[in-house]
Design a protein around this motif. Structure first.
Motif, PDB file in Angstrom:
ATOM      1  N   GLU A 156      56.950   9.118  30.362  1.00  0.00           N
ATOM      2  CA  GLU A 156      57.767   8.348  29.420  1.00  0.00           C
ATOM      3  C   GLU A 156      57.866   6.884  29.850  1.00  0.00           C
ATOM      4  O   GLU A 156      57.887   5.976  29.017  1.00  0.00           O
ATOM      5  N   GLU A 157      57.916   6.653  31.167  1.00  0.00           N
ATOM      6  CA  GLU A 157      57.987   5.279  31.677  1.00  0.00           C
ATOM      7  C   GLU A 157      56.716   4.505  31.353  1.00  0.00           C
ATOM      8  O   GLU A 157      56.765   3.341  30.919  1.00  0.00           O
ATOM      9  N   THR A 158      55.566   5.149  31.548  1.00  0.00           N
ATOM     10  CA  THR A 158      54.289   4.504  31.221  1.00  0.00           C
ATOM     11  C   THR A 158      54.198   4.216  29.734  1.00  0.00           C
ATOM     12  O   THR A 158      53.750   3.139  29.320  1.00  0.00           O
ATOM     13  N   THR A 161      56.159   1.210  28.825  1.00  0.00           N
ATOM     14  CA  THR A 161      55.481  -0.017  29.271  1.00  0.00           C
ATOM     15  C   THR A 161      54.432  -0.462  28.266  1.00  0.00           C
ATOM     16  O   THR A 161      54.340  -1.640  27.906  1.00  0.00           O
ATOM     17  N   PHE A 162      53.630   0.484  27.789  1.00  0.00           N
ATOM     18  CA  PHE A 162      52.573   0.137  26.833  1.00  0.00           C
ATOM     19  C   PHE A 162      53.155  -0.169  25.446  1.00  0.00           C
ATOM     20  O   PHE A 162      52.601  -0.997  24.713  1.00  0.00           O
ATOM     21  N   GLU A 163      54.260   0.471  25.082  1.00  0.00           N
ATOM     22  CA  GLU A 163      54.928   0.133  23.827  1.00  0.00           C
ATOM     23  C   GLU A 163      55.440  -1.300  23.872  1.00  0.00           C
ATOM     24  O   GLU A 163      55.326  -2.056  22.895  1.00  0.00           O
ATOM     25  N   ASN A 164      56.010  -1.682  25.016  1.00  0.00           N
ATOM     26  CA  ASN A 164      56.503  -3.050  25.172  1.00  0.00           C
ATOM     27  C   ASN A 164      55.356  -4.051  25.115  1.00  0.00           C
ATOM     28  O   ASN A 164      55.477  -5.125  24.509  1.00  0.00           O
ATOM     29  N   ALA A 165      54.219  -3.681  25.742  1.00  0.00           N
ATOM     30  CA  ALA A 165      53.039  -4.547  25.693  1.00  0.00           C
ATOM     31  C   ALA A 165      52.568  -4.731  24.255  1.00  0.00           C
ATOM     32  O   ALA A 165      52.251  -5.845  23.817  1.00  0.00           O
ATOM     33  N   LEU A 166      52.529  -3.637  23.497  1.00  0.00           N
ATOM     34  CA  LEU A 166      52.122  -3.703  22.088  1.00  0.00           C
ATOM     35  C   LEU A 166      53.078  -4.569  21.282  1.00  0.00           C
ATOM     36  O   LEU A 166      52.643  -5.420  20.484  1.00  0.00           O
ATOM     37  N   ASN A 167      54.383  -4.394  21.498  1.00  0.00           N
ATOM     38  CA  ASN A 167      55.393  -5.167  20.772  1.00  0.00           C
ATOM     39  C   ASN A 167      55.231  -6.666  21.042  1.00  0.00           C
ATOM     40  O   ASN A 167      55.267  -7.493  20.127  1.00  0.00           O
ATOM     41  N   PHE A 255      47.952   8.265  21.956  1.00  0.00           N
ATOM     42  CA  PHE A 255      47.221   9.098  22.916  1.00  0.00           C
ATOM     43  C   PHE A 255      48.143   9.565  24.039  1.00  0.00           C
ATOM     44  O   PHE A 255      48.153  10.748  24.401  1.00  0.00           O
ATOM     45  N   LEU A 256      48.940   8.632  24.590  1.00  0.00           N
ATOM     46  CA  LEU A 256      49.868   8.990  25.670  1.00  0.00           C
ATOM     47  C   LEU A 256      50.964   9.928  25.177  1.00  0.00           C
ATOM     48  O   LEU A 256      51.328  10.883  25.864  1.00  0.00           O
ATOM     49  N   SER A 257      51.495   9.639  23.984  1.00  0.00           N
ATOM     50  CA  SER A 257      52.613  10.436  23.464  1.00  0.00           C
ATOM     51  C   SER A 257      52.216  11.895  23.267  1.00  0.00           C
ATOM     52  O   SER A 257      53.037  12.806  23.427  1.00  0.00           O
ATOM     53  N   GLU A 258      50.958  12.140  22.922  1.00  0.00           N
ATOM     54  CA  GLU A 258      50.490  13.512  22.715  1.00  0.00           C
ATOM     55  C   GLU A 258      50.375  14.286  24.028  1.00  0.00           C
ATOM     56  O   GLU A 258      50.367  15.515  24.028  1.00  0.00           O
ATOM     57  N   LYS A 259      50.298  13.559  25.147  1.00  0.00           N
ATOM     58  CA  LYS A 259      50.152  14.209  26.449  1.00  0.00           C
ATOM     59  C   LYS A 259      51.481  14.354  27.190  1.00  0.00           C
ATOM     60  O   LYS A 259      51.549  15.026  28.225  1.00  0.00           O
ATOM     61  N   ILE A 260      52.540  13.709  26.677  1.00  0.00           N
ATOM     62  CA  ILE A 260      53.826  13.704  27.382  1.00  0.00           C
ATOM     63  C   ILE A 260      54.716  14.844  26.914  1.00  0.00           C
ATOM     64  O   ILE A 260      54.823  15.114  25.715  1.00  0.00           O
ATOM     65  N   LYS A 261      55.345  15.490  27.872  1.00  0.00           N
ATOM     66  CA  LYS A 261      56.353  16.499  27.552  1.00  0.00           C
ATOM     67  C   LYS A 261      57.717  15.812  27.613  1.00  0.00           C
ATOM     68  O   LYS A 261      58.285  15.606  28.679  1.00  0.00           O
ATOM     69  N   PHE A 262      58.223  15.423  26.438  1.00  0.00           N
ATOM     70  CA  PHE A 262      59.479  14.688  26.385  1.00  0.00           C
ATOM     71  C   PHE A 262      60.652  15.591  26.801  1.00  0.00           C
ATOM     72  O   PHE A 262      60.634  16.808  26.599  1.00  0.00           O
ATOM     73  N   ASN A 263      61.693  14.939  27.379  1.00  0.00           N
ATOM     74  CA  ASN A 263      62.924  15.663  27.701  1.00  0.00           C
ATOM     75  C   ASN A 263      63.550  16.187  26.415  1.00  0.00           C
ATOM     76  O   ASN A 263      63.481  15.557  25.361  1.00  0.00           O
ATOM     77  N   GLY A 315      69.008   1.879  29.365  1.00  0.00           N
ATOM     78  CA  GLY A 315      69.115   3.228  28.826  1.00  0.00           C
ATOM     79  C   GLY A 315      68.930   3.342  27.335  1.00  0.00           C
ATOM     80  O   GLY A 315      69.048   4.439  26.775  1.00  0.00           O
ATOM     81  N   GLY A 316      68.636   2.233  26.652  1.00  0.00           N
ATOM     82  CA  GLY A 316      68.431   2.279  25.205  1.00  0.00           C
ATOM     83  C   GLY A 316      67.149   3.002  24.842  1.00  0.00           C
ATOM     84  O   GLY A 316      66.161   2.932  25.567  1.00  0.00           O
ATOM     85  N   LEU A 317      67.177   3.703  23.718  1.00  0.00           N
ATOM     86  CA  LEU A 317      66.009   4.454  23.263  1.00  0.00           C
ATOM     87  C   LEU A 317      65.301   3.733  22.118  1.00  0.00           C
ATOM     88  O   LEU A 317      65.905   2.895  21.438  1.00  0.00           O
ATOM     89  N   THR A 318      64.050   4.073  21.928  1.00  0.00           N
ATOM     90  CA  THR A 318      63.313   3.553  20.779  1.00  0.00           C
ATOM     91  C   THR A 318      63.617   4.452  19.586  1.00  0.00           C
ATOM     92  O   THR A 318      62.850   5.350  19.240  1.00  0.00           O
ATOM     93  N   THR A 319      64.773   4.208  18.989  1.00  0.00           N
ATOM     94  CA  THR A 319      65.187   4.933  17.787  1.00  0.00           C
ATOM     95  C   THR A 319      65.540   3.904  16.726  1.00  0.00           C
ATOM     96  O   THR A 319      65.885   2.754  17.042  1.00  0.00           O
TER      97      THR A 319
END
Length: 338
Positions: A156-158, A161-167, A255-263, A315-319
């Motif tokens: 989730e941390e990675t 990071t890439f979401e922030n880079a894209l933004n 691609f990353l989101s499909e491999k991550i097991k979110f909490n 602690g803010g979420l991307t919602t």
């Protein structure tokens, strides 16, 4: 052995002789042209001197100073936006490769191998020197090979990071277009007051003297991962570049989101900060800054950005309910306070 050395030496001598002859021909041609066309050269030199004098005095005239003063505030605003865009570009390359240290290497071979590609071989965090097979396979499955050979784990941390880079990168690319449009608009507003010769032959100098900072329209700042193969002899080389532009970053986030097991606490709530979500938030907020109320209706070239109301670092979420549209001025001000 002696014959080979003599033969090699004769080739080098012939090459030097040929270069010398070419230089003699070039110098003779220049001398001939000058002897025949010297009146034209003198005329061009005088015309250039007159033009430079005209430029010099125009940019120091009271008429030009009045024009510059009348648009000074707009130019300062453009330059501040330019500075903001440059800050957005400073998105660090994510790589967790092991640091193995430095070493010196000498080639003590007695043979005169060219080894031209070995001289250009680079060792950097974004370069993986590999076999030809790995280089070829990286072309087929770039994301998988970037994760494998650059130590990028699907967490989730990675992902954040890439979401922030894209933004940031998408905002920077939009900002460059808006900035160029605003700059052209300002220049168009004073075009009637600028002499025709200055507009036609001194456009770049006009922009500099008005106070515009240069806009870097290049995309060299895009993060790039390089797989490079160099043969042991140094005469063969291939490379595969995985450039993380806006399109590739969007796809890499998925691609990353499909491999991550979110909490479980986050599953079903977290959205992905993609170009599609950024556009949705802007449309939801009617392309209006939620802090100052500026909108693209008032300023057609206004750069709007997507902001986390509660920062991810706190602690803010991307919602959707934690995202808002801010103009670049308000977002820059908020970032400075944080």
């Amino acid at each position: 052995m002696l014959y080979r050395k003599v033969q090699q030496k004769s080739k080098e001598e012939r090459k030097l002789d040929m270069q010398f002859i070419i230089w003699i021909i070039v110098i003779a041609l220049i001398v001939y042209l000058f002897s025949v066309m010297w009146p034209l050269f003198i005329f061009l030199a005088i015309a250039l001197a007159v033009w430079k004098a005209y430029e010099f005095y125009y940019y120091r005239s009271s008429a030009f100073m009045e024009i510059k003063q009348s648009i000074n505030n707009y130019i300062n605003d453009c330059n501040e936006l330019n500075s903001h865009i440059e800050n957005l570009k400073h998105t660090g390359l994510l790589s967790a490769r092991t640091d193995y240290g430095d070493a010196s290497y000498q080639d003590s071979s007695k043979w005169n191998f060219q080894r031209k590609h070995l001289k250009d071989q680079k060792y950097a965090p974004n370069v993986h020197n590999c076999s030809r097979t790995v280089c070829d396979n990286a072309r087929k499955k770039p994301f998988e090979y970037v994760c494998k050979y650059f130590g990028i784990k699907a967490t989730e941390e990675t992902l954040s990071t890439f979401e922030n880079a894209l933004n940031n990168i998408e905002a920077a690319e939009e900002g460059k277009r808006h900035l160029q449009a605003e700059k052209d608009k300002i220049l168009d507003s004073i075009t009637a007051d600028i002499p025709t010769l200055i507009k036609k032959f001194s456009k770049k100098k006009l922009e500099r003297n008005l106070g515009f900072e240069q806009i870097d329209m290049s995309t060299a700042y895009f993060p790039k991962y390089i797989f490079k193969y160099v043969s042991s002899g140094g005469n063969a080389s291939t490379h595969c570049d995985v450039v993380m532009d806006v399109d590739n970053l969007n796809r890499f986030v998925l691609f990353l989101s499909e491999k991550i097991k979110f909490n479980k606490s986050i599953a079903g709530q977290r959205a992905l900060m993609t170009s599609k979500l950024r556009q949705h938030i802007k449309e939801r907020d009617a392309f209006t800054c939620k802090q100052c109320g500026a909108s693209i209706q008032q300023e057609p070239n206004l750069l709007l950005e997507i902001d986390h109301i509660v920062p991810v670092s706190k602690g803010g979420l991307t919602t959707e309910d934690n995202l808002q549209t801010l103009c670049w001025r308000c977002n820059r001000s908020k970032g400075a306070k944080i």
